[in-house]
Design an enzyme around this catalytic site. Sequence first.
Site, PDB file in Angstrom:
ATOM      1  N   GLU A 171       0.820  -1.213   0.000  1.00 37.52           N
ATOM      2  CA  GLU A 171       0.000   0.000   0.000  1.00 37.52           C
ATOM      3  C   GLU A 171       0.855   1.265   0.000  1.00 37.52           C
ATOM      4  OE1 GLU A 171      -2.742  -0.431   3.237  1.00 37.52           O
ATOM      5  OE2 GLU A 171      -3.278  -2.454   2.619  1.00 37.52           O
ATOM      6  N   GLU A 175       2.900  -7.532   9.493  1.00 34.92           N
ATOM      7  CA  GLU A 175       1.522  -7.031   9.439  1.00 34.92           C
ATOM      8  C   GLU A 175       0.594  -7.885  10.292  1.00 34.92           C
ATOM      9  OE1 GLU A 175      -1.919  -6.284   6.010  1.00 34.92           O
ATOM     10  OE2 GLU A 175      -0.188  -7.553   5.573  1.00 34.92           O
TER      11      GLU A 175
END
Length: 779
Positions: free
Chosen positions: A381, A667
């Site tokens: 991202e 993550e």
Amino acid sequence: MQKLVSHVIRNRADRWYGKWITADFATVKPEPEFSLAQMFSGQMPPQAPVADRLRPPVVFYKEFNVPTKALQAATLAITAQGIYQATINGKSVTDAIFTPDYTAYSKFLQYQTYAVEDLLQVGKNRLQIVVADGWFAGRVSVSGGSGQFGDQLAALADLEINFTDGTDLHVGTDETFSATTGKWRYADIEIGEKQDLALNAEPTDGKQMATIGDFDYPRLAPQEGPQVKRQEVLNAQKVWHEGNSLVVDFGQVIAGRVRLNVTLAAGQMITLEHAEALDQTGKFFQNIVGRNKDQTDIFVGNGAPAVLEPDFTFHGFRYVKITGLSELALADAQAVAIYSDFKATGSVTTSDASVNQLLQNIKWSQRGNMLSIPTDCPQRERVGWTGDMQVFAPASTFYYDTNQFIQRWLKSVRIDQQTNGEVVDYSPAPKDFFNSTEFTGSVSSAGWGDAIIMVPWTLYQRFGDQQVLTDNFSAMQKWFNFAKASAAGDKAGDARYIWDTKFHYGDWMFPSVMMKSGNPMETAQLTKDIVATAFLAHSAELLGEVCAVLGVDATPYRDYASKVKQAFAQHFITVDQHLTSDFQGCYVLALAFDMVPPAIKPALVARLVEKIHANHDLLDTGFLSVPYLLDVLVDNGHAELAKKLFLQDKCPSWLYEVKNGATTIWESWNGIQPDGTVGTLSFNHYAMGCVLDWFVRVVVGLTSTTPGYQTVTIAPRVAVVDEFTVNYQAASGEFKIKQTKQADKHHLAVKIPTGVTAKVILPQSKPETISAGTYEFVY
């Protein structure tokens, strides 16, 4: 070589000798629409090959003559729509890269001014500016669309040369500049870059003249905060064959790119693919998926020895797979780490190798996610999620001086703030963000938008400069007013203080759900209302604190927070004194934000402890609650349990990642599952590295008690390690704290900077107040 100067704010056309220039081939092709809903459902739109979709960077250049007389000074002021690389006579004007940095370009585009007299020569000179898509026009959105802030690459520059006789020479970008292409066939900051070395990097053929672009000036501002630079250079650790390809391991997950020292035959093409993990069999594994997340570089040789390195892209990786090259010596492959050029301020080592690795993992994740803006991850991202920065902001101030870097990002956050006061989920916000709101039905979320209050407050506490509160105060009030009105909706009574009227991410990605369904939206649905209401009260209280500092009446915010807390207790606490959202993170936030009456607090603490034990002494906290978990336990009499959670090495835990070879923060806690399965996830997200702040404050014991570390406490409270050494250059001076253990006694050596007062609080010892100097304590 680099000198950033600015005497006059160049935010008007008449303050530039040059004009915006562009070219007809400098237009970026649009990508098809691709929504977040499509992306999360696993769809992938058909796409033409990268080389057919992407266009080359544009090369602007001009030759000019410098007369034979004494030079006094020369400066180059420059910016671009895109990212630029400027040279004079083939030499770079700066060692900074990815200029002019990533900002909310529609209203905030930086220019840089460099001292360049050393690059000039008498007679013929050449100024060249190469502009690539970068963040401005590249595929930088979550869903991978192009032209996010505009589709026309352009450059604007003034070269001002001053002579000792009082005369000047000005070279400004205009229609006398040539426009062409060079060795770069394409360059996208996310997809990657292709270079053909047979093409002239400083071309003279096939040129056309630049055209004047109709682009505005009021958005221009001088450079604020640190620039992006090449930092550590890592040597290859291992190279092996995998089918027809080579795989190189650099031993560390980074944000950056590969540098190869090779000779490619004329026309020989090599392809470099980047990844952060190997699969469970030890083979190269593409852990990043999604549209235009290729992370692939291509080089075409010209028969001569060359040092190959991309110019206008970066990747998140530890491993690179090279196809088209049969052999590669370890010495001929390096990885170049890239991030913003901070001043280093903190260091910490301990007597525990696993803890040391965790602390280094946090440092590397900070490096990889502070490249021009604070991002969530450097490979997929790469956007400035407000929630990530809110969570990590306290920890971010230890290893590096991040003050100006974060303040520059906050300026973009303020620019992106909506007219109704909403603070959008990430900034700078590209067009795809606003085109994909149907996925959640909202552009904001509690815990994310609250960054506009929480992050400036953190910066004020750490650096002691009240200006950050002044700069953001209006935006704080607008966000609060939006949150207050949104929570109230058309409701009556105390229901007006429960924020259940819109989507929120809640305690995002808490492990028990993620390890079963893998669906983060489920974690949002289970926790969003209770979490949003907790943040509603917390931000109101913080805004009251900000008002007190700024001399503004804090009463309305404090009264509102009190009403939210009363409503919270009425709506979210059951008759058996549990929370209606019976998850660890909800208890943590309720306790951390003091959301319940004192009489109920022990029951919530007991329930939190019970849930941790029931989960085999493993955490089950999500994105917003992790920063407070260990503090809540320590502050409520459960220091040993906090220690156990910190040192836990089963999944999910910080040291589980270390045990499984992590070199950055993941993550997802189960990025590599206990059975060895590797997920298509990011292995470089700094958010859960927020535990660094707890370690410094509670394990080492260094806590600022007045803004800017003017007064501190030194109170080691949880002995997760026997020995540690910490150096920290605070706004008030350098602190040194070293603890050793000898014959069952801890020896604590402390150095306090001039002008600072410290209260030392040690177990079974009387508190002692000390001032500047070096001290030793035994306990």
